[in-house]
Design an enzyme around this catalytic site. Structure first.
Site, PDB file in Angstrom:
ATOM      1  N   GLY A 185       5.297  -8.508 -14.205  1.00 30.00           N
ATOM      2  CA  GLY A 185       6.396  -8.166 -13.795  1.00 30.00           C
ATOM      3  C   GLY A 185       6.946  -9.313 -12.518  1.00 30.00           C
ATOM      4  N   GLY A 190      -0.321 -11.437 -11.727  1.00 29.88           N
ATOM      5  CA  GLY A 190      -1.351 -10.337 -10.706  1.00 29.88           C
ATOM      6  C   GLY A 190      -3.002 -10.327 -11.698  1.00 29.88           C
ATOM      7  N   ASP A 191      -3.312  -9.541 -11.473  1.00 29.11           N
ATOM      8  CA  ASP A 191      -4.419  -9.134 -11.644  1.00 29.11           C
ATOM      9  C   ASP A 191      -5.148  -9.630 -13.052  1.00 29.11           C
ATOM     10  OD1 ASP A 191      -3.510  -6.658 -12.098  1.00 29.11           O
ATOM     11  OD2 ASP A 191      -5.515  -5.722 -12.192  1.00 29.11           O
ATOM     12  N   ARG A 210       4.337  -9.486 -20.740  1.00 24.12           N
ATOM     13  CA  ARG A 210       2.921  -8.519 -19.959  1.00 24.12           C
ATOM     14  C   ARG A 210       2.073  -8.430 -21.766  1.00 24.12           C
ATOM     15  NH1 ARG A 210       2.291  -5.868 -15.476  1.00 24.12           N
ATOM     16  NH2 ARG A 210       4.855  -5.489 -14.962  1.00 24.12           N
ATOM     17  N   ARG A 232      11.764  -6.494  -6.429  1.00 27.88           N
ATOM     18  CA  ARG A 232      10.954  -7.212  -6.997  1.00 27.88           C
ATOM     19  C   ARG A 232      11.553  -8.290  -7.657  1.00 27.88           C
ATOM     20  NH1 ARG A 232       8.409  -5.490 -12.380  1.00 27.88           N
ATOM     21  NH2 ARG A 232      10.225  -5.581 -14.216  1.00 27.88           N
ATOM     22  N   MET A 255       6.675   0.403  -4.744  1.00 28.76           N
ATOM     23  CA  MET A 255       5.633  -0.155  -6.186  1.00 28.76           C
ATOM     24  C   MET A 255       4.826  -0.214  -4.623  1.00 28.76           C
ATOM     25  SD  MET A 255       7.572  -3.099  -7.568  1.00 28.76           S
ATOM     26  CE  MET A 255       6.777  -3.088  -8.790  1.00 28.76           C
ATOM     27  N   GLY A 256       3.566  -0.138  -5.546  1.00 32.41           N
ATOM     28  CA  GLY A 256       2.032   0.129  -5.345  1.00 32.41           C
ATOM     29  C   GLY A 256       1.526   0.721  -6.451  1.00 32.41           C
ATOM     30  N   ASP A 278       1.894  -5.811  -5.398  1.00 33.30           N
ATOM     31  CA  ASP A 278       1.069  -5.213  -4.377  1.00 33.30           C
ATOM     32  C   ASP A 278       0.355  -5.405  -3.166  1.00 33.30           C
ATOM     33  OD1 ASP A 278       2.721  -3.485  -5.668  1.00 33.30           O
ATOM     34  OD2 ASP A 278       1.018  -2.910  -7.801  1.00 33.30           O
TER      35      ASP A 278
END
Length: 447
Positions: free
Chosen positions: A88, A179-180, A154, A366, A253-254, A210
Site C-alpha cells: 500500500g 512492509g513485512d 500487492r 497514506r 489505520m492499524g 503502522d
C-alpha cells in the site's frame, strides 16, 4: 521472536548480516566518518540489564551499525541498481526513491539506476512492464507528491522468475521498499540469489505506516500519518461539539498495532476513547463501550471523540468469513461502520439522543507526501541503505534502534509484529490523556 526474547536468550539468536563478498575497493566517498562492521547498537539501554550481561560475561545482544564503509564490494562503474516499491501507499515513498538515486549518483557515481514498475510484478516479464531509467533530473521534484512514481502492487511473484529478471538486466543491487510482505519477498529473492551464488545485494527499506516492524523503532511515513490523523480528529471534535450528544468517530489505520491511533490521541488531547487491537473491549455490560459512552454524556459532557484502529474489536465479527488481500494479509472487518451502526442502535434502544459523525481518512492519510522530520528520516534511511548495498550487505533491512541506524536481518524484522504494550508507558499515557477508564469503570457518571 521479540526484542525481549532476544534479550532473555541471546545465545539462541544470530543477528549477523550476510554479505555477497568481501569489500576490497576503496570507497569513493571522502570527508565522512566511516563505520566498521564491528560497530554495534545494543538492543537495550537499560543499565540494569546491561550490567547483568556484563556480570554474567555475556555479550550484549546488538545490531550492526549502519553507515558508510571504507571499503566496498560493488564497483560503482559496473553497478546497476534496481528500486522497487510494493504494498500500500505510504507518505515518503517518493522521498526514499529520490534519496536513493541522489546518494547512488552523487556519492558513489552509479549511473545505471532502474525503477521497477508496479512492485514485484515489474520483475515478472509476463506482465510486460519495462523498467524506468532514473537519474537526478527524473526524480528532481517527486518528493512534493504523495504515492510513488514507480507504482506499486500487492501479491507474491515466483522468486526464481524475479532473480532471472535481475540477472537478465545485470542488476547487482536491489532496493525493496515496503512492509513485512515486501520484506518477505526480498528475503525470498536473497535466498534464491544465494542458492545461485550470484553477487546481488538485496536491501530492504522499512515502509509500514503502522510502525510495526520487529527490532525497528521507527518506520518512515508514520510521523506524517499521525500528523494527518490529528487534523481529522480535530475536525471530528469540532463536528461532535456542534451537536447535542455529538460523537466524532474516527477510524485510523492499524491492522494489528494501534500506534497511529495511540499517538494521534496523545497529539490532539481531544480524544475521549481510543480503541486499539492490543487492548480488547466489549460493547455490552457495565464495563462495555455503550455504558462508557452513556457515562460520559450522563456526567454533563455534551460531546465525545472516539478514535479506533482498523484492527480493533475484530472479535466482534467472530463467525464471519475470513478474506485476505493479494499479499496474504487478513482483511479486517470494518470496525468503524460497525461501531457507528451498533452505537446508534443502542442509544435508540435506551431512548437517548446521539449524533454520530463518522470519519474514515485511511486513503487520505497514506497518500500524502512526507512532512518535516519524516522527510529527513526518509533520506537517512535511503542513504544508509545505499551504504549497506555498496558494501555488499544483503538480506537485511535498514532500521533505527535506540536512535541509531542499524542493520537488521530481514528474517528477524518480519518474524513478529511490534505492538503496543498494554502495560507500557505509551498506553498508560493514552489512558491518562483520554481518561477513558473513568467512563469504562463508571468512576465518572451521573450521580
Amino acid at each position: 521472536m521479540t526484542q525481549d526474547d532476544i534479550l532473555q536468550n541471546p545465545e539462541k539468536y544470530d543477528l549477523s548480516i550476510e554479505s555477497v563478498g568481501q569489500g576490497t575497493l576503496r570507497s569513493p566517498m571522502s570527508g565522512v566518518p566511516f563505520v566498521s562492521d564491528s560497530d554495534r547498537v545494543a538492543l537495550t539501554t537499560d543499565t540494569k540489564k546491561l550490567q547483568d550481561f556484563f556480570n554474567k560475561g555475556i555479550e550484549v545482544p546488538s545490531l550492526e551499525t549502519a553507515g558508510p564503509r571504507e571499503t566496498i564490494f560493488h564497483d560503482p562503474a559496473w553497478t546497476r541498481a534496481g528500486i522497487v516499491t510494493c504494498g500500500g501507499l505510504c507518505p515518503g515513498l517518493n522521498n526514499v526513491i529520490k534519496s536513493l538515486v541522489t546518494v547512488l549518483w552523487f556519492d558513489y557515481g552509479v549511473r545505471n539506476i532502474f525503477g521497477i514498475p508496479y512492485g514485484y510484478r515489474g520483475l515478472n516479464p509476463s506482465y510486460g512492464y519495462p523498467p524506468i531509467m532514473l537519474n537526478p533530473d527524473v526524480v528532481d521534484a517527486i518528493q512534493d507528491d504523495g504515492g510513488t512514481i514507480l507504482g506499486s502492487s500487492r501479491g507474491n511473484q515466483e522468486p526464481s522468475v524475479m532473480v532471472d529478471t535481475l540477472m537478465r538486466l545485470n542488476i547487482n543491487v536491489l532496493f525493496c521498499i515496503g512492509g513485512d510482505g515486501t520484506l518477505r519477498g526480498a528475503h525470498a529473492i536473497a535466498q534464491e540469489v544465494k542458492k545461485r551464488k550470484q553477487p546481488i545485494s538485496v536491501i530492504g527499506i522499512p515502509k509500514t505506516i503502522d510502525n510495526d516492524l520487529n527490532l525497528i523503532d521507527r518506520t518512515f511515513g508514520f510521523e506524517t500519518a499521525v500528523l494527518s490523523a490529528t487534523n481529522v480528529i480535530t475536525s471530528a471534535h469540532n463536528e461532535a461539539n456542534g451537536a447535542f450528544n455529538g460523537l466524532g468517530l474516527v477510524k485510523l489505520m492499524g491492522r494489528d498495532s494501534g500506534f497511529i491511533a495511540a499517538y494521534a490521541a496523545l497529539a490532539t488531547t481531544v480524544v475521549n476513547f481510543c480503541l486499539v487491537p492490543e487492548v480488547p473491549f466489549t460493547l455490552e455490560g457495565e464495563n462495555g463501550l455503550f455504558k462508557a459512552l452513556e457515562n460520559r454524556y450522563d456526567c454533563g459532557k455534551t460531546h465525545a471523540v472516539l478514535a479506533v484502529a482498523e484492527g480493533a474489536g475484530q472479535h466482534l465479527f467472530d463467525g464471519q468469513e475470513e478474506r485476505r488481500d493479494a499479499s496474504g494479509n487478513i482483511l479486517k472487518k470494518d470496525i468503524g461502520e460497525f461501531l457507528t451502526l451498533k452505537i446508534k442502535e443502542h442509544f435508540e434502544k435506551v431512548g437517548k439522543e446521539i449524533n454520530i459523525k463518522y470519519f474514515d481518512p485511511s486513503y487520505t492519510v497514506r497518500s500524502i507526501p512526507a512532512k518535516g522530520t519524516d522527510a529527513i528520516f526518509c533520506y537517512q534511511l535511503a542513504e544508509n541503505a545505499v551504504h549497506a548495498a555498496m558494501a555488499g550487505k544483503t538480506d537485511m533491512v535498514v532500521g533505527s534502534m535506540n536512535g541509531t541506524f542499524s542493520h537488521v536481518p530481514i528474517e528477524y524484522a518480519v518474524s513478529e509484529r511490534r505492538k503496543i504494550d498494554p502495560n507500557g508507558a505509551l498506553w498508560h499515557a493514552v489512558l491518562g490523556a483520554t481518561r477513558q477508564q473513568d467512563y469504562f469503570t463508571g468512576k465518572r457518571r451521573k450521580k
